[in-house]
Design a protein around this motif. Structure first.
Motif, PDB file in Angstrom:
ATOM      1  N   LYS A  39     -10.247  -5.779  11.784  1.00  0.00           N
ATOM      2  CA  LYS A  39     -10.264  -6.856  12.772  1.00  0.00           C
ATOM      3  C   LYS A  39     -11.366  -7.864  12.488  1.00  0.00           C
ATOM      4  N   LEU A  40     -12.501  -7.393  11.985  1.00  0.00           N
ATOM      5  CA  LEU A  40     -13.635  -8.267  11.734  1.00  0.00           C
ATOM      6  C   LEU A  40     -13.292  -9.393  10.764  1.00  0.00           C
ATOM      7  N   PHE A  41     -12.412  -9.116   9.786  1.00  0.00           N
ATOM      8  CA  PHE A  41     -12.110 -10.090   8.736  1.00  0.00           C
ATOM      9  C   PHE A  41     -10.788 -10.806   8.941  1.00  0.00           C
ATOM     10  N   ARG A  42      -9.979 -10.381   9.893  1.00  0.00           N
ATOM     11  CA  ARG A  42      -8.658 -10.985  10.093  1.00  0.00           C
ATOM     12  C   ARG A  42      -8.782 -12.313  10.830  1.00  0.00           C
ATOM     13  N   ALA A  43      -8.149 -13.346  10.288  1.00  0.00           N
ATOM     14  CA  ALA A  43      -8.122 -14.641  10.965  1.00  0.00           C
ATOM     15  C   ALA A  43      -7.271 -14.525  12.224  1.00  0.00           C
TER      16      ALA A  43
ATOM     17  N   GLY B 286      -9.510 -18.780   7.238  1.00  0.00           N
ATOM     18  CA  GLY B 286      -8.067 -18.686   7.394  1.00  0.00           C
ATOM     19  C   GLY B 286      -7.298 -18.558   6.112  1.00  0.00           C
ATOM     20  N   ASP B 287      -7.871 -18.948   4.989  1.00  0.00           N
ATOM     21  CA  ASP B 287      -7.173 -18.768   3.714  1.00  0.00           C
ATOM     22  C   ASP B 287      -6.961 -17.279   3.465  1.00  0.00           C
ATOM     23  N   ARG B 288      -5.767 -16.941   3.018  1.00  0.00           N
ATOM     24  CA  ARG B 288      -5.353 -15.554   2.774  1.00  0.00           C
ATOM     25  C   ARG B 288      -5.406 -14.730   4.066  1.00  0.00           C
ATOM     26  N   TRP B 289      -5.335 -15.396   5.222  1.00  0.00           N
ATOM     27  CA  TRP B 289      -5.373 -14.772   6.545  1.00  0.00           C
ATOM     28  C   TRP B 289      -6.723 -14.109   6.830  1.00  0.00           C
ATOM     29  N   LEU B 290      -7.772 -14.580   6.185  1.00  0.00           N
ATOM     30  CA  LEU B 290      -9.076 -13.949   6.324  1.00  0.00           C
ATOM     31  C   LEU B 290     -10.115 -14.916   6.893  1.00  0.00           C
ATOM     32  N   LEU B 291     -11.118 -14.338   7.547  1.00  0.00           N
ATOM     33  CA  LEU B 291     -12.339 -15.037   7.909  1.00  0.00           C
ATOM     34  C   LEU B 291     -13.502 -14.372   7.186  1.00  0.00           C
ATOM     35  N   GLY B 292     -14.607 -15.094   7.044  1.00  0.00           N
ATOM     36  CA  GLY B 292     -15.782 -14.512   6.413  1.00  0.00           C
ATOM     37  C   GLY B 292     -15.773 -14.693   4.912  1.00  0.00           C
TER      38      GLY B 292
END
Length: 512
Positions: free
Chosen positions: A264-268, A322-328
């Protein structure tokens, strides 16, 4: 006639946390505007292909401050101690008479063997870089800033860690507001303004040459900007996101990515309106940093220090946003490691390169050798990088300059073995190494399948070519390049010394 006496040389080393490399209007970004950094680039040199050597903050800054790759300094995570035997740019500057000072943070996890067992620095990964003198130190706990806010009559949260994201009351943008909610504090007194003001106070009072590190939090989360920067960019008009149609399609590329997207921490956020709000505020925070640095640059000019101060502007890593559905910041993605670098050398010898753009690959391990070269200090053998001074003075790369960027991501977590269980790894197998050239990128895992991308045909790295027969020769070539690079950069602090009948014999040599 004797040569004119050279004015004392200063160094201003600036990092803005989590800043993606393309996010400068000098780079032609379609949205974000950074007029003061653009002006700095016009009066200095812009390095277009500059990369961090690892992520997240602690490990990356360990590389930035020691000039060493992660494979050598081994401070692999936020909290992994940095071995006290390694030197750094602050210690080396102090050896020749400077008093290196800090405004912000360095995220240096202290070596417990070098600390008193009761030391408070053993309770946090946000310790100071050994050899630096903190004048205004603030990270997760922004005590100097919140104390200043209280003196000015502002209320601060009971837990001051939340001051960075303390928003004004009202609905958020995705809930119907016209613009993203602003920080409750005016931009004249927020954390960015506070730190830059403290820096200028110090410089204004300085009676000797200074070496100062300004380490700004922004545009790092929380993505909350003061007015007017909260509303500077319309969320509906920010660029879109480089990603597959669904999280499931994205995750299918590799087992590690599937694991990461499951966290969850990394999911956009699934709500694209919210994600667009985050990106618009991310850009707004960049523009605020740019404006604050514009005040610093103007101050240097007003006080007669502009023409004897080396200015280095960069970041510790990028942001997925948000790229690749990720944050961080994580993995093998350019968005997480491609960062800005602008260097302004004030000396007349650099006049011929002002306004130039360097396309050769440069890395954060080059920053320490560059600053030491400028002030006349010797670069320690431990450094894996090289001085960028030839680009600043001659306008061309030295012989044998690197042809690829290199980084390493260590995803171990001593407190959480979920990655090990899910991926069938041991703690010490949670690593990946990346070799990124002009056209191809190779990703090698300790105990997982590799990845290989043709960036010319597939700039967003959606198609893994590692197992395609026609690409196998290229995969082998890049695997061998990566192995040679690691071998060439094995730790070598004492390897140029031999004990003989006549005593120690020493012969230093370039790494490459």
């Amino acid at each position: 006639m004797p040569e004119p006496k050279q004015a004392p040389m200063n160094v201003l080393f600036i990092t803005a946390d989590q800043w993606r490399g393309e996010c400068l209007s000098a780079r032609g970004h379609p949205t974000v505007r950074t007029p003061n950094l653009d002006a700095l680039a016009k009066d200095g040199v812009l390095f277009r292909n500059h990369f961090a050597n690892t992520a997240p903050c602690g490990p990356s800054r360990a590389s930035l401050h020691t000039g060493m790759y992660l494979q050598n300094h081994r401070s692999a995570t936020n909290g992994t101690p940095l071995d006290a035997r390694h030197t750094n740019w602050a210690k080396e500057a102090a050896r020749i008479g400077y008093d290196p000072v800090l405004f912000g943070y360095t995220d240096t996890s202290q070596d417990p063997r070098a600390e008193d067992p009761e030391s408070p620095w053993l309770l946090t990964y946000e310790g100071p870089l050994p050899g630096i003198r903190p004048i205004c130190m603030m990270g997760t706990w922004p005590t100097p800033w919140t104390d200043d806010l209280k003196k000015r009559g502002y209320e601060v949260p009971a837990d001051i860690r939340y001051a960075y994201g303390h928003r004004a009351p009202g609905p958020e943008y995705e809930d119907g507001a016209a613009v993203p909610r602003p920080l409750v504090y005016p931009n004249e007194v927020d954390d960015t303004a506070f730190l830059t003001n403290r820096l200028m106070e110090y410089i204004g009072d300085a009676t000797k040459p200074f070496v100062a590190h300004l380490s700004l939090l922004r545009p790092h989360p929380p993505f909350v900007a003061p007015e007017p920067y909260n509303a500077m960019y319309d969320p509906e008009n920010v660029p879109g996101f480089a990603r597959r149609a669904t999280v499931e399609e994205e995750a299918a590329q590799h087992p590690w990515l599937e694991h990461q997207l499951g966290r969850k921490l990394f999911r956009a956020p699934a709500d694209e309106k919210k994600l667009r709000r985050l990106k618009a505020v991310y850009y707004g925070l960049m523009s605020e940093v740019d404006a604050a640095l514009g005040r610093v640059f103007a101050f240097l000019k007003e006080t007669g220090r502009w023409d004897n101060t080396l200015i280095v502007f960069t970041s510790d890593h990028g942001e997925q946003m948000g790229d690749r559905w990720l944050l961080g910041k994580c993995g093998w993605f350019d968005a997480s490691y491609h960062i800005p670098l602008i260097v302004r050398d004030p000396k007349p010898a650099a006049d011929g390169t002002r306004g130039t753009v360097v396309d050769r690959f440069t890395e954060n391990v080059d920053i320490m050798p560059t600053m030491l070269d400028f002030i006349g200090a010797e670069t320690p053998v431990q450094c894996d990088g090289k001085s960028l001074m030839p680009f600043l003075r001659d306008g061309k790369a030295p012989a044998n300059w690197r042809r690829e960027a290199h980084w390493e991501y260590d995803f171990r977590d001593p407190a959480d073995d979920s990655a090990e269980k899910r991926l069938g790894l041991t703690l010490h197998q949670c690593t990946m190494n990346i070799l990124r050239g002009d056209r191809y990128k190779y990703v090698h895992f300790t105990h997982l399948p590799p990845l290989f991308f043709d960036l010319e045909k597939d700039p967003h790295e959606f198609e893994n070519l590692a197992a395609k027969p026609e690409y196998l020769p290229l995969v082998l070539e890049h695997a061998q390049k990566l192995l040679s690079w690691r071998m060439n950069h094995d730790e070598q602090t004492l390897t140029h010394i031999a004990l003989t009948d006549d005593g120690p014999v020493e012969r230093k040599a370039a790494r490459y």
